[in-house]
Scaffold this motif. Structure first.
Motif, PDB file in Angstrom:
ATOM      1  N   ASN A 116     -21.701 -43.039  13.816  1.00  0.00           N
ATOM      2  CA  ASN A 116     -21.618 -43.735  12.533  1.00  0.00           C
ATOM      3  C   ASN A 116     -20.840 -42.835  11.585  1.00  0.00           C
ATOM      4  O   ASN A 116     -21.312 -41.756  11.215  1.00  0.00           O
ATOM      5  CB  ASN A 116     -23.010 -43.999  11.970  1.00  0.00           C
ATOM      6  CG  ASN A 116     -23.725 -45.098  12.719  1.00  0.00           C
ATOM      7  OD1 ASN A 116     -23.109 -45.996  13.275  1.00  0.00           O
ATOM      8  ND2 ASN A 116     -25.046 -45.020  12.745  1.00  0.00           N
ATOM      9  N   ALA A 162     -10.034 -52.194   9.574  1.00  0.00           N
ATOM     10  CA  ALA A 162      -9.929 -50.794   9.990  1.00  0.00           C
ATOM     11  C   ALA A 162     -10.046 -50.626  11.501  1.00  0.00           C
ATOM     12  O   ALA A 162      -9.857 -49.522  12.015  1.00  0.00           O
ATOM     13  CB  ALA A 162     -11.000 -49.957   9.298  1.00  0.00           C
ATOM     14  N   THR A 163     -10.351 -51.689  12.229  1.00  0.00           N
ATOM     15  CA  THR A 163     -10.557 -51.596  13.672  1.00  0.00           C
ATOM     16  C   THR A 163      -9.247 -51.279  14.394  1.00  0.00           C
ATOM     17  O   THR A 163      -8.232 -51.942  14.200  1.00  0.00           O
ATOM     18  CB  THR A 163     -11.145 -52.904  14.222  1.00  0.00           C
ATOM     19  OG1 THR A 163     -12.436 -53.111  13.622  1.00  0.00           O
ATOM     20  CG2 THR A 163     -11.298 -52.861  15.735  1.00  0.00           C
ATOM     21  N   GLY A 182     -13.580 -55.695  11.116  1.00  0.00           N
ATOM     22  CA  GLY A 182     -12.802 -55.449   9.920  1.00  0.00           C
ATOM     23  C   GLY A 182     -11.406 -54.939  10.202  1.00  0.00           C
ATOM     24  O   GLY A 182     -11.052 -54.584  11.338  1.00  0.00           O
ATOM     25  N   GLU A 225     -14.702 -51.275  13.036  1.00  0.00           N
ATOM     26  CA  GLU A 225     -15.373 -51.665  11.791  1.00  0.00           C
ATOM     27  C   GLU A 225     -16.144 -52.954  12.062  1.00  0.00           C
ATOM     28  O   GLU A 225     -15.563 -54.036  12.203  1.00  0.00           O
ATOM     29  CB  GLU A 225     -14.365 -51.893  10.672  1.00  0.00           C
ATOM     30  CG  GLU A 225     -15.035 -52.190   9.328  1.00  0.00           C
ATOM     31  CD  GLU A 225     -14.035 -52.410   8.209  1.00  0.00           C
ATOM     32  OE1 GLU A 225     -14.481 -52.519   7.051  1.00  0.00           O
ATOM     33  OE2 GLU A 225     -12.811 -52.488   8.482  1.00  0.00           O
ATOM     34  N   GLY A 236     -21.350 -47.651   5.216  1.00  0.00           N
ATOM     35  CA  GLY A 236     -20.692 -48.921   5.513  1.00  0.00           C
ATOM     36  C   GLY A 236     -20.834 -49.293   6.977  1.00  0.00           C
ATOM     37  O   GLY A 236     -21.861 -49.008   7.609  1.00  0.00           O
ATOM     38  N   ASP A 237     -19.809 -49.897   7.539  1.00  0.00           N
ATOM     39  CA  ASP A 237     -19.877 -50.445   8.891  1.00  0.00           C
ATOM     40  C   ASP A 237     -18.855 -49.839   9.840  1.00  0.00           C
ATOM     41  O   ASP A 237     -18.573 -50.396  10.902  1.00  0.00           O
ATOM     42  CB  ASP A 237     -19.665 -51.970   8.839  1.00  0.00           C
ATOM     43  CG  ASP A 237     -20.784 -52.665   8.095  1.00  0.00           C
ATOM     44  OD1 ASP A 237     -21.950 -52.444   8.454  1.00  0.00           O
ATOM     45  OD2 ASP A 237     -20.494 -53.412   7.137  1.00  0.00           O
ATOM     46  N   TYR A 238     -18.291 -48.686   9.482  1.00  0.00           N
ATOM     47  CA  TYR A 238     -17.289 -48.044  10.322  1.00  0.00           C
ATOM     48  C   TYR A 238     -17.958 -47.166  11.363  1.00  0.00           C
ATOM     49  O   TYR A 238     -18.826 -46.345  11.049  1.00  0.00           O
ATOM     50  CB  TYR A 238     -16.324 -47.220   9.480  1.00  0.00           C
ATOM     51  CG  TYR A 238     -15.372 -46.392  10.307  1.00  0.00           C
ATOM     52  CD1 TYR A 238     -14.354 -46.994  11.037  1.00  0.00           C
ATOM     53  CD2 TYR A 238     -15.514 -45.011  10.375  1.00  0.00           C
ATOM     54  CE1 TYR A 238     -13.494 -46.244  11.809  1.00  0.00           C
ATOM     55  CE2 TYR A 238     -14.658 -44.252  11.140  1.00  0.00           C
ATOM     56  CZ  TYR A 238     -13.648 -44.867  11.863  1.00  0.00           C
ATOM     57  OH  TYR A 238     -12.814 -44.112  12.641  1.00  0.00           O
ATOM     58  N   THR A 239     -17.560 -47.331  12.617  1.00  0.00           N
ATOM     59  CA  THR A 239     -18.102 -46.552  13.734  1.00  0.00           C
ATOM     60  C   THR A 239     -16.963 -46.035  14.590  1.00  0.00           C
ATOM     61  O   THR A 239     -15.979 -46.743  14.834  1.00  0.00           O
ATOM     62  CB  THR A 239     -19.009 -47.438  14.614  1.00  0.00           C
ATOM     63  OG1 THR A 239     -20.025 -48.025  13.801  1.00  0.00           O
ATOM     64  CG2 THR A 239     -19.676 -46.622  15.703  1.00  0.00           C
ATOM     65  N   TYR A 240     -17.086 -44.791  15.013  1.00  0.00           N
ATOM     66  CA  TYR A 240     -16.130 -44.249  15.980  1.00  0.00           C
ATOM     67  C   TYR A 240     -16.729 -44.407  17.376  1.00  0.00           C
ATOM     68  O   TYR A 240     -17.863 -44.008  17.625  1.00  0.00           O
ATOM     69  CB  TYR A 240     -15.825 -42.771  15.706  1.00  0.00           C
ATOM     70  CG  TYR A 240     -14.819 -42.246  16.692  1.00  0.00           C
ATOM     71  CD1 TYR A 240     -13.469 -42.517  16.522  1.00  0.00           C
ATOM     72  CD2 TYR A 240     -15.215 -41.553  17.829  1.00  0.00           C
ATOM     73  CE1 TYR A 240     -12.529 -42.096  17.442  1.00  0.00           C
ATOM     74  CE2 TYR A 240     -14.290 -41.128  18.758  1.00  0.00           C
ATOM     75  CZ  TYR A 240     -12.944 -41.404  18.566  1.00  0.00           C
ATOM     76  OH  TYR A 240     -12.021 -41.003  19.495  1.00  0.00           O
ATOM     77  N   ASP A 288     -11.545 -46.574  16.546  1.00  0.00           N
ATOM     78  CA  ASP A 288     -12.092 -47.096  15.294  1.00  0.00           C
ATOM     79  C   ASP A 288     -12.608 -48.525  15.454  1.00  0.00           C
ATOM     80  O   ASP A 288     -11.873 -49.415  15.891  1.00  0.00           O
ATOM     81  CB  ASP A 288     -11.013 -47.093  14.210  1.00  0.00           C
ATOM     82  CG  ASP A 288     -10.436 -45.712  13.985  1.00  0.00           C
ATOM     83  OD1 ASP A 288     -11.177 -44.735  14.130  1.00  0.00           O
ATOM     84  OD2 ASP A 288      -9.227 -45.611  13.675  1.00  0.00           O
TER      85      ASP A 288
END
Length: 296
Positions: A134, A105-106, A103, A92, A138-142, A90
């Motif tokens: 993606n 969530a990282t 972020g 972010e 938002g800005d969350y990337t796996y 994760d």
């Protein structure tokens, strides 16, 4: 069409569903009980994440995985255990002009750290998420790079665990086939076509068929859709020759306004399978089809 169908139940996942459903499995006991419930409803495979019992958030805690696996194995209920190895990817990205201000969530770790629980517990199966994505708005990337995947695949092969290749988009499928060419897997590869997650591959007939048409010869595969497309994709995967997946990880509703359980979703999938003239496989039959050996 596939007349002998492996049914996977993904019992909890790591998504933000705890507040949206009154009975999302959170504790190790609840997760193990959900897997056992799915087995009794007809599931061949239980796909398991774990959650922090205090917060309900997804976690990589090996001790929680161990409790789940121990509870399932000691229950006397047969089910193939498939542990996620996707946690730890994760990222972010920071918003606006500060992309390096990651972020909260990282949770980004290396490929072997993502396998710590697999190393210790040696499940029959684990997942490999076959590319970067993606994941939603938002800005969350796996994050799962080619070199990360090669390292993970190599270690899973050494451990004798069957990898399930999670395919969220066509580029993931392309690279998974490259890993097959490089000899990173034993036996027939198993692909899981994961449809409907923004912004990966859409959950519809055209997309699933395009992916199936690009699978390597002799591949085993399954497919699923999330949300309201879960049951339509059960039927679609069968008709195209594949296996199926349901569960609360992907969909929390049985019918409009009716919360599902893992048992009720598995029962619904098995009903679709039998009404289409096929049958769900037992765990013993699933092991034979997948080339697995039961763990003690």
């Amino acid at each position: 069409m596939n007349y002998e169908v492996i049914v996977t139940c993904a019992v909890t996942g790591a998504g933000d569903t705890v507040g949206k459903h009154p009975a999302i499995p959170v504790t190790p006991k609840q997760i193990a009980d959900a897997a056992i419930e799915a087995a009794k409803a007809g599931a061949t495979v239980a796909h398991c994440h774990v959650r922090d019992p205090e917060t309900g958030k997804g976690t990589r805690d090996v001790h929680l995985y161990k409790e789940v696996v121990d509870r399932i194995r000691s229950s006397g209920t047969d089910i193939i255990i498939n542990l996620t190895a996707g946690m730890g990817g994760d990222l972010e990205i920071g918003g606006g002009e500060d992309p390096f201000k990651f972020g909260k969530a990282t949770d980004l770790v290396g490929p072997l750290t993502r396998l710590a629980h697999v190393e210790e517990l040696l499940p029959e199966m684990c997942t490999l998420d076959c590319g970067t994505l993606n994941f939603g708005d938002g800005d969350y990337t796996y994050i799962s790079t080619p070199n990360m995947l090669r390292a993970g695949a190599k270690r899973v092969k050494e451990l004798g665990v069957k990898p399930e290749l999670e395919i969220f988009d066509t580029g993931h499928l392309w690279f998974a086939k490259q890993m097959v060419k490089e000899g990173l897997f034993d036996g027939a590869p198993l692909f899981q076509l994961c449809l409907g997650i923004p912004w990966g591959a859409e959950a519809n007939t055209t997309t699933m068929k395009a992916m199936v048409d690009n699978l390597p010869e002799g591949a085993l595969w399954a497919g699923f859709g999330i949300g309201r497309m879960q049951m339509p994709m059960v039927a679609q995967a069968m008709l195209l020759g594949g296996n199926v997946r349901v569960g609360l990880e992907d969909n929390i509703w049985l019918d409009k306004g009716v919360h599902a359980s893992n048992g009720s979703l598995t029962e619904r999938a098995c009903e679709i399978i039998t009404r289409l003239g096929a049958r769900p496989l037992t765990p013993a039959e699933g092991r034979k089809k997948l080339g697995l050996k039961a763990r003690n």
